[in-house]
Design a protein around this motif. Structure first.
Motif, PDB file in Angstrom:
ATOM      1  N   LYS A   1      84.342 -42.212  38.443  1.00  0.00           N
ATOM      2  CA  LYS A   1      83.210 -41.739  39.500  1.00  0.00           C
ATOM      3  C   LYS A   1      84.432 -40.797  40.232  1.00  0.00           C
ATOM      4  O   LYS A   1      84.719 -40.411  41.132  1.00  0.00           O
ATOM      5  CB  LYS A   1      82.027 -42.264  39.529  1.00  0.00           C
ATOM      6  CG  LYS A   1      81.113 -42.393  39.310  1.00  0.00           C
ATOM      7  CD  LYS A   1      80.578 -41.086  38.419  1.00  0.00           C
ATOM      8  CE  LYS A   1      79.247 -41.490  37.683  1.00  0.00           C
ATOM      9  NZ  LYS A   1      78.647 -40.084  37.786  1.00  0.00           N
TER      10      LYS A   1
ATOM     11  N   GLN B   1      74.373 -47.429  32.722  1.00  0.00           N
ATOM     12  CA  GLN B   1      74.784 -48.753  32.767  1.00  0.00           C
ATOM     13  C   GLN B   1      74.260 -49.198  31.392  1.00  0.00           C
ATOM     14  O   GLN B   1      75.517 -50.779  31.649  1.00  0.00           O
ATOM     15  CB  GLN B   1      73.415 -50.231  34.393  1.00  0.00           C
ATOM     16  CG  GLN B   1      73.689 -48.732  35.212  1.00  0.00           C
ATOM     17  CD  GLN B   1      73.230 -49.294  36.484  1.00  0.00           C
ATOM     18  OE1 GLN B   1      71.334 -49.674  36.266  1.00  0.00           O
ATOM     19  NE2 GLN B   1      73.582 -49.769  37.826  1.00  0.00           N
TER      20      GLN B   1
ATOM     21  N   THR C   1      69.614 -40.682  35.638  1.00  0.00           N
ATOM     22  CA  THR C   1      70.837 -41.031  34.471  1.00  0.00           C
ATOM     23  C   THR C   1      71.184 -42.402  34.253  1.00  0.00           C
ATOM     24  O   THR C   1      72.231 -42.384  33.580  1.00  0.00           O
ATOM     25  CB  THR C   1      71.208 -40.033  33.887  1.00  0.00           C
ATOM     26  OG1 THR C   1      72.073 -39.986  34.995  1.00  0.00           O
ATOM     27  CG2 THR C   1      70.239 -38.625  33.312  1.00  0.00           C
ATOM     28  N   LEU C   2      71.096 -42.384  35.279  1.00  0.00           N
ATOM     29  CA  LEU C   2      71.636 -43.803  35.878  1.00  0.00           C
ATOM     30  C   LEU C   2      71.677 -45.439  35.099  1.00  0.00           C
ATOM     31  O   LEU C   2      72.968 -45.542  35.275  1.00  0.00           O
ATOM     32  CB  LEU C   2      71.454 -44.334  37.709  1.00  0.00           C
ATOM     33  CG  LEU C   2      72.265 -45.886  38.270  1.00  0.00           C
ATOM     34  CD1 LEU C   2      73.592 -45.115  38.021  1.00  0.00           C
ATOM     35  CD2 LEU C   2      72.008 -46.002  39.341  1.00  0.00           C
TER      36      LEU C   2
ATOM     37  N   GLU D   1      72.803 -39.454  40.009  1.00  0.00           N
ATOM     38  CA  GLU D   1      73.097 -39.835  38.401  1.00  0.00           C
ATOM     39  C   GLU D   1      71.634 -40.797  38.557  1.00  0.00           C
ATOM     40  O   GLU D   1      70.743 -41.051  37.558  1.00  0.00           O
ATOM     41  CB  GLU D   1      73.673 -41.126  38.204  1.00  0.00           C
ATOM     42  CG  GLU D   1      75.213 -40.574  38.048  1.00  0.00           C
ATOM     43  CD  GLU D   1      75.461 -40.123  36.567  1.00  0.00           C
ATOM     44  OE1 GLU D   1      74.104 -40.232  35.510  1.00  0.00           O
ATOM     45  OE2 GLU D   1      76.502 -39.538  36.145  1.00  0.00           O
ATOM     46  N   ARG D   2      70.832 -41.211  39.629  1.00  0.00           N
ATOM     47  CA  ARG D   2      70.214 -42.133  40.158  1.00  0.00           C
ATOM     48  C   ARG D   2      69.362 -40.702  40.224  1.00  0.00           C
ATOM     49  O   ARG D   2      67.422 -41.290  40.175  1.00  0.00           O
ATOM     50  CB  ARG D   2      69.656 -42.593  41.383  1.00  0.00           C
ATOM     51  CG  ARG D   2      68.534 -43.720  42.125  1.00  0.00           C
ATOM     52  CD  ARG D   2      69.015 -44.398  42.868  1.00  0.00           C
ATOM     53  NE  ARG D   2      69.427 -45.961  43.152  1.00  0.00           N
ATOM     54  CZ  ARG D   2      70.491 -45.022  43.334  1.00  0.00           C
ATOM     55  NH1 ARG D   2      71.344 -44.326  43.900  1.00  0.00           N
ATOM     56  NH2 ARG D   2      71.265 -46.718  43.507  1.00  0.00           N
TER      57      ARG D   2
ATOM     58  N   ALA E   1      76.118 -44.670  46.648  1.00  0.00           N
ATOM     59  CA  ALA E   1      75.196 -45.947  45.556  1.00  0.00           C
ATOM     60  C   ALA E   1      74.372 -46.482  46.721  1.00  0.00           C
ATOM     61  O   ALA E   1      73.033 -46.807  45.819  1.00  0.00           O
ATOM     62  CB  ALA E   1      76.149 -47.141  45.387  1.00  0.00           C
TER      63      ALA E   1
ATOM     64  N   ILE F   1      76.666 -41.705  42.537  1.00  0.00           N
ATOM     65  CA  ILE F   1      76.405 -42.369  42.635  1.00  0.00           C
ATOM     66  C   ILE F   1      74.636 -41.539  42.334  1.00  0.00           C
ATOM     67  O   ILE F   1      73.959 -42.014  41.502  1.00  0.00           O
ATOM     68  CB  ILE F   1      76.249 -43.599  42.841  1.00  0.00           C
ATOM     69  CG1 ILE F   1      77.580 -44.410  42.396  1.00  0.00           C
ATOM     70  CG2 ILE F   1      74.968 -44.851  42.143  1.00  0.00           C
ATOM     71  CD1 ILE F   1      78.058 -44.531  41.293  1.00  0.00           C
TER      72      ILE F   1
END
Length: 228
Positions: free
Chosen positions: A59, A46, A41-42, A36-37, A115, A33
């Motif tokens: 994931k 989403q 690209t998170l 992605e952040r 996360a 996660i």
């Protein structure tokens, strides 16, 4: 004998697989996660048609892929123990399964850490710190509890085994069980002696190593008697 050799190959292979799992899975899951952040690209992920559960499972599956390949590659080594003797097919399958389950739980915890982290490096450090707490920290707390409990007086040290509930090494060791009747050196011998000391005897202080019938030893008494 062949039984000792077979059991030795089996247990040392599982121990190596466990160490590899503890080194590989956190590195694979730390950026699940947080990566992605960090790549920004998170948010696009989403807003896709994927549900949060599907994203999480994807994931988790990606983090477990390398471990699955590792277990599959190690199956021939586990099978060698079966061919030599002392290991059953159930032992081989349960050993591989317990490593996979341990990896699944560690990966889930590391993805949860990822996360909350904003950078992959931070997530990686936190994941390895979490693994260190689960493997080494729980043993330290367990040992400290035993020392404190033993210092109360004549009460036997009886730290709750729930303290080791999240330890993957204890989990694998508990599934494997003990081999007291087999003449071999197991990587899990020390762990079994720590968690399950000899009950029903106390160390006679007048002669180190001599035991007498009693309520049961504290862990410090057991180790001192063994060393004496």
């Amino acid at each position: 004998n062949t039984v000792s050799i077979g059991r030795g190959i089996y247990q040392w292979t599982l121990f190596g697989m466990l160490l590899m799992m503890l080194l590989i899975v956190p590195a694979q899951a730390a950026g699940a996660i947080a990566g992605e952040r960090e790549r920004q690209t998170l948010v696009p992920l989403q807003v896709t048609l994927l549900s949060p559960r599907q994203i999480l499972l994807g994931k988790l599956a990606a983090s477990m892929a390398f471990l699955v390949l590792l277990v599959v590659a190690a199956l021939p080594l586990l099978a060698v123990g079966y061919l030599v003797g002392g290991v059953t097919v159930t032992d081989v399958l349960s050993g591989a399964a317990v490593v996979l389950v341990s990896g699944f739980l560690v990966a889930g915890l590391c993805i949860a850490v990822s996360a909350f982290a904003r950078r992959v490096q931070t997530a990686t450090v936190l994941c390895y710190a979490l693994v260190l707490v689960l493997t080494v920290g729980t043993f330290l707390v367990y040992g400290a509890y035993a020392v404190i409990d033993n210092s109360r007086g004549i009460d036997t040290a009886d730290p709750p085994e729930a303290l080791l509930l999240g330890n993957p090494v204890v989990f694998v060791s508990d599934v494997i069980g003990t081999d007291s009747d087999v003449d071999m050196v197991s990587p899990f011998d020390g762990l079994h002696r720590l968690v399950n000391p000899v009950h029903g005897v106390v160390v006679d202080g007048s002669s180190p190593g001599v035991v007498a019938v009693g309520d049961g030893p504290s862990r410090s008494e057991f180790w001192l008697g063994s060393l004496g």
